[in-house]
Design a protein around this motif. Sequence first.
Motif, PDB file in Angstrom:
ATOM      1  N   LEU A   1       3.579  34.242  52.584  1.00 30.39           N
ATOM      2  CA  LEU A   1       3.846  35.379  53.524  1.00 30.39           C
ATOM      3  C   LEU A   1       2.764  36.234  53.994  1.00 30.39           C
ATOM      4  CD1 LEU A   1       6.224  36.981  54.806  1.00 30.39           C
ATOM      5  CD2 LEU A   1       6.217  38.382  52.565  1.00 30.39           C
ATOM      6  N   GLY A   2       2.401  36.290  55.207  1.00 31.56           N
ATOM      7  CA  GLY A   2       1.403  36.921  55.770  1.00 31.56           C
ATOM      8  C   GLY A   2       0.275  35.928  55.507  1.00 31.56           C
ATOM      9  N   GLU A   3      -1.012  36.460  55.198  1.00 32.80           N
ATOM     10  CA  GLU A   3      -2.026  35.620  55.181  1.00 32.80           C
ATOM     11  C   GLU A   3      -2.812  35.544  53.752  1.00 32.80           C
ATOM     12  OE1 GLU A   3      -5.390  36.928  57.897  1.00 32.80           O
ATOM     13  OE2 GLU A   3      -3.863  38.169  59.018  1.00 32.80           O
ATOM     14  N   VAL A   4      -3.563  34.421  53.466  1.00 34.20           N
ATOM     15  CA  VAL A   4      -4.210  34.215  52.084  1.00 34.20           C
ATOM     16  C   VAL A   4      -5.121  35.506  52.104  1.00 34.20           C
ATOM     17  CG1 VAL A   4      -5.593  32.771  50.876  1.00 34.20           C
ATOM     18  CG2 VAL A   4      -4.193  31.627  52.516  1.00 34.20           C
ATOM     19  N   HIS A   5      -5.022  35.691  50.727  1.00 29.98           N
ATOM     20  CA  HIS A   5      -5.729  37.030  50.092  1.00 29.98           C
ATOM     21  C   HIS A   5      -5.313  38.329  50.688  1.00 29.98           C
ATOM     22  CE1 HIS A   5      -8.248  33.987  48.560  1.00 29.98           C
ATOM     23  NE2 HIS A   5      -8.856  33.893  49.306  1.00 29.98           N
ATOM     24  N   LYS A   6      -4.232  38.303  51.502  1.00 29.99           N
ATOM     25  CA  LYS A   6      -3.765  39.514  52.256  1.00 29.99           C
ATOM     26  C   LYS A   6      -2.386  39.912  51.803  1.00 29.99           C
ATOM     27  CE  LYS A   6      -7.521  39.800  55.076  1.00 29.99           C
ATOM     28  NZ  LYS A   6      -8.370  40.801  54.926  1.00 29.99           N
ATOM     29  N   GLY A   7      -2.219  39.694  50.424  1.00 29.02           N
ATOM     30  CA  GLY A   7      -0.681  40.022  49.960  1.00 29.02           C
ATOM     31  C   GLY A   7      -0.769  41.499  49.847  1.00 29.02           C
ATOM     32  N   PHE A   8      -1.889  42.288  49.469  1.00 29.82           N
ATOM     33  CA  PHE A   8      -1.445  43.606  49.432  1.00 29.82           C
ATOM     34  C   PHE A   8      -1.339  44.515  50.819  1.00 29.82           C
ATOM     35  CE2 PHE A   8      -3.662  44.209  45.117  1.00 29.82           C
ATOM     36  CZ  PHE A   8      -2.415  44.888  44.605  1.00 29.82           C
ATOM     37  N   ASP A   9      -1.989  43.664  51.682  1.00 27.28           N
ATOM     38  CA  ASP A   9      -1.729  44.564  53.133  1.00 27.28           C
ATOM     39  C   ASP A   9      -0.458  44.116  53.656  1.00 27.28           C
ATOM     40  OD1 ASP A   9      -4.573  44.867  53.307  1.00 27.28           O
ATOM     41  OD2 ASP A   9      -4.994  43.002  54.607  1.00 27.28           O
ATOM     42  N   VAL A  10       0.162  43.110  53.247  1.00 29.37           N
ATOM     43  CA  VAL A  10       1.666  42.996  53.937  1.00 29.37           C
ATOM     44  C   VAL A  10       2.563  43.752  52.922  1.00 29.37           C
ATOM     45  CG1 VAL A  10       2.366  40.825  52.392  1.00 29.37           C
ATOM     46  CG2 VAL A  10       3.492  41.181  54.327  1.00 29.37           C
ATOM     47  N   ALA A  11       2.241  43.886  51.741  1.00 30.24           N
ATOM     48  CA  ALA A  11       3.010  44.932  50.853  1.00 30.24           C
ATOM     49  C   ALA A  11       2.956  46.328  51.329  1.00 30.24           C
ATOM     50  CB  ALA A  11       2.608  44.553  49.323  1.00 30.24           C
TER      51      ALA A  11
ATOM     52  N   TRP B   1       4.844  46.937  54.549  1.00 32.13           N
ATOM     53  CA  TRP B   1       6.153  46.865  54.836  1.00 32.13           C
ATOM     54  C   TRP B   1       6.857  47.658  53.409  1.00 32.13           C
ATOM     55  CZ3 TRP B   1       8.646  45.230  58.894  1.00 32.13           C
ATOM     56  CH2 TRP B   1       7.794  44.481  59.682  1.00 32.13           C
ATOM     57  N   LEU B   2       6.288  47.753  52.128  1.00 34.52           N
ATOM     58  CA  LEU B   2       6.979  48.426  51.115  1.00 34.52           C
ATOM     59  C   LEU B   2       6.905  49.917  50.840  1.00 34.52           C
ATOM     60  CD1 LEU B   2       6.486  45.246  48.776  1.00 34.52           C
ATOM     61  CD2 LEU B   2       8.466  45.785  50.081  1.00 34.52           C
ATOM     62  N   GLY B   3       6.200  50.563  51.632  1.00 29.32           N
ATOM     63  CA  GLY B   3       6.091  51.769  51.377  1.00 29.32           C
ATOM     64  C   GLY B   3       7.214  52.788  51.402  1.00 29.32           C
ATOM     65  N   ALA B   4       8.203  52.572  52.380  1.00 23.86           N
ATOM     66  CA  ALA B   4       9.318  53.249  52.394  1.00 23.86           C
ATOM     67  C   ALA B   4      10.283  53.046  51.113  1.00 23.86           C
ATOM     68  CB  ALA B   4      10.249  52.930  53.459  1.00 23.86           C
ATOM     69  N   THR B   5      10.054  51.987  50.339  1.00 25.35           N
ATOM     70  CA  THR B   5      11.033  51.793  49.051  1.00 25.35           C
ATOM     71  C   THR B   5      10.934  52.852  48.008  1.00 25.35           C
ATOM     72  OG1 THR B   5       9.291  50.774  47.907  1.00 25.35           O
ATOM     73  CG2 THR B   5      10.751  49.159  49.140  1.00 25.35           C
ATOM     74  N   ARG B   6       9.830  53.814  48.257  1.00 23.09           N
ATOM     75  CA  ARG B   6       9.860  55.101  47.386  1.00 23.09           C
ATOM     76  C   ARG B   6      10.715  56.248  47.838  1.00 23.09           C
ATOM     77  NH1 ARG B   6       3.408  56.127  47.734  1.00 23.09           N
ATOM     78  NH2 ARG B   6       3.480  54.595  49.373  1.00 23.09           N
ATOM     79  N   LEU B   7      11.116  56.200  49.398  1.00 16.95           N
ATOM     80  CA  LEU B   7      11.735  56.969  49.933  1.00 16.95           C
ATOM     81  C   LEU B   7      13.212  56.687  49.546  1.00 16.95           C
ATOM     82  CD1 LEU B   7      10.213  57.681  53.570  1.00 16.95           C
ATOM     83  CD2 LEU B   7      10.091  58.834  51.171  1.00 16.95           C
ATOM     84  N   GLN B   8      13.632  55.154  49.418  1.00 16.34           N
ATOM     85  CA  GLN B   8      14.808  54.612  49.060  1.00 16.34           C
ATOM     86  C   GLN B   8      15.184  55.137  47.500  1.00 16.34           C
ATOM     87  OE1 GLN B   8      14.959  50.244  48.840  1.00 16.34           O
ATOM     88  NE2 GLN B   8      16.788  50.368  49.764  1.00 16.34           N
ATOM     89  N   VAL B   9      14.289  54.973  46.604  1.00 19.76           N
ATOM     90  CA  VAL B   9      14.472  55.615  45.344  1.00 19.76           C
ATOM     91  C   VAL B   9      14.862  57.078  45.600  1.00 19.76           C
ATOM     92  CG1 VAL B   9      13.409  55.996  43.193  1.00 19.76           C
ATOM     93  CG2 VAL B   9      13.022  53.780  44.261  1.00 19.76           C
ATOM     94  N   ALA B  10      13.895  57.896  46.049  1.00 20.70           N
ATOM     95  CA  ALA B  10      14.374  59.063  46.198  1.00 20.70           C
ATOM     96  C   ALA B  10      15.865  59.489  46.728  1.00 20.70           C
ATOM     97  CB  ALA B  10      13.287  59.866  47.198  1.00 20.70           C
ATOM     98  N   ALA B  11      16.280  58.842  47.738  1.00 16.99           N
ATOM     99  CA  ALA B  11      17.488  58.964  48.403  1.00 16.99           C
ATOM    100  C   ALA B  11      18.576  58.672  47.406  1.00 16.99           C
ATOM    101  CB  ALA B  11      17.558  58.079  49.657  1.00 16.99           C
ATOM    102  N   THR B  12      18.536  57.535  46.693  1.00 19.04           N
ATOM    103  CA  THR B  12      19.546  57.183  45.835  1.00 19.04           C
ATOM    104  C   THR B  12      19.379  58.124  44.579  1.00 19.04           C
ATOM    105  OG1 THR B  12      18.320  55.567  44.684  1.00 19.04           O
ATOM    106  CG2 THR B  12      19.757  54.625  46.490  1.00 19.04           C
ATOM    107  N   SER B  13      18.433  58.721  44.260  1.00 17.03           N
ATOM    108  CA  SER B  13      18.464  59.724  43.211  1.00 17.03           C
ATOM    109  C   SER B  13      19.155  60.899  43.530  1.00 17.03           C
ATOM    110  CB  SER B  13      16.907  59.982  42.671  1.00 17.03           C
ATOM    111  OG  SER B  13      16.186  58.704  42.040  1.00 17.03           O
ATOM    112  N   ILE B  14      18.788  61.312  44.747  1.00 18.14           N
ATOM    113  CA  ILE B  14      19.610  62.426  45.377  1.00 18.14           C
ATOM    114  C   ILE B  14      20.930  62.264  45.304  1.00 18.14           C
ATOM    115  CG2 ILE B  14      19.789  63.625  47.405  1.00 18.14           C
ATOM    116  CD1 ILE B  14      16.957  63.383  48.083  1.00 18.14           C
ATOM    117  N   GLY B  15      21.439  61.187  45.598  1.00 24.13           N
ATOM    118  CA  GLY B  15      22.953  60.775  45.618  1.00 24.13           C
ATOM    119  C   GLY B  15      23.475  61.016  44.015  1.00 24.13           C
ATOM    120  N   ARG B  16      22.779  60.786  43.400  1.00 31.48           N
ATOM    121  CA  ARG B  16      23.467  60.569  41.681  1.00 31.48           C
ATOM    122  C   ARG B  16      23.339  61.954  41.171  1.00 31.48           C
ATOM    123  NH1 ARG B  16      19.918  57.041  39.176  1.00 31.48           N
ATOM    124  NH2 ARG B  16      19.472  56.097  41.186  1.00 31.48           N
TER     125      ARG B  16
END
Length: 387
Positions: free
Chosen positions: A229-239, A242-257
């Motif tokens: 997925l992406g390029e060789v040796h560039k796993g952190f780049d693709v992460a 694309w994955l930064g907003a997962t922290r906002l997802q955790v924040a939002a579900t925490s707010i719901g609870r």
Amino acid sequence: MHFGLTEEQRMIVDTTRAFVETELYPHEALVERTGHLPMELIRELQKKAMEAGLYAANMPEEVGGAGLDTLSWLLYERELGRTNYALHWTCVARPSNILLAGTPEQREKYLMPCIRGETWDCLAMTEPGAGSDLRGMSASARQDGEDWILNGTKHFISHADVAGFTIAFLATGEEDTPRGKKKKITAFFVDKGTKGFTVRDGYRNVSHRGYTNSVLEFDDCRVPARNILGEVHKGFDVANDWLGATRLQVAATSIGRAQRALDHALSYAAERKQFGQQIGKFQGVSFKLADMALELKAAELLTYEAAWKFDEGSVTDGDMAMAKLKATEALAMIADEAIQIHGGMGLMDELPLERIWRDARVERIWEGTSEIQRHIISREMLRSVGG
């Protein structure tokens, strides 16, 4: 930044909340009691979520999702977050947006089945000896002709038991940096059933019963180069892309609870009487309610501001770290105080408070610990003044 919700956003909130309360709440006791979410129930609720337009709603319209902007998506996540994690995550699945980084062939093979509800994805980063320090991972991959050979162990891998494949991040080399050598990381699609790839039961967890974690073992597991997925040796780049907003997802579900816990505390404070009056009129309780509301509002504003900035293209890692940090710590405080207001009844499983209290603990650990979030925030502050 506008604080009022659009008509569409209000509809998203109302539809999602109604689904959660009508279709998911009734099954919470079963999952909490057994720690298991039966596949026949998953399929039943999946179908209902699809009919309601809620399944894979985080995905763009061009691949069959709802095409929500970031704030609308987080409002949706907030409502789903009110209920048991296994129920909302598995039955109203939101495929990882890292799948959008794939080639057209990879999208067709891996993304589209997730959107259709045929399978689930999972991400494999954490190792027994490498948690927050992902560059310290020991699981590795080496090239062998047109293939790659994977070896090593991952753990704490969420819902890997039901996932049809994993996206595994493995070390594929080293690079020199001012702080010494660091691993180069590459991301690989690995299908369940691939020779040398084993999914084992994980650990019994006090948080999020029914939402499983697994241990993944790679033993001379051979995958073709087209599975990168992406390029060789560039796993952190693709992460990182694309994955930064997962922290906002955790924040939002925490707010719901947190909102659910506060609602219970407020109702109880108005109904319960001691010494001839509602307990909410005693300063010891009323001040708790005020502090709970204050913490929740602060968490909401930080999260919604980060969402707005995300769509504006101006969000920073510090913005998302602040939202995740505040929301998860506010949830812990609100859950604890809600139980205190209820007294002994708060710890009984007739109410969802003891579950919310238990579930809150992991939120300050996964997707970056509270300490990591504070590091991100302070590093960004210091960088701005040359530190």
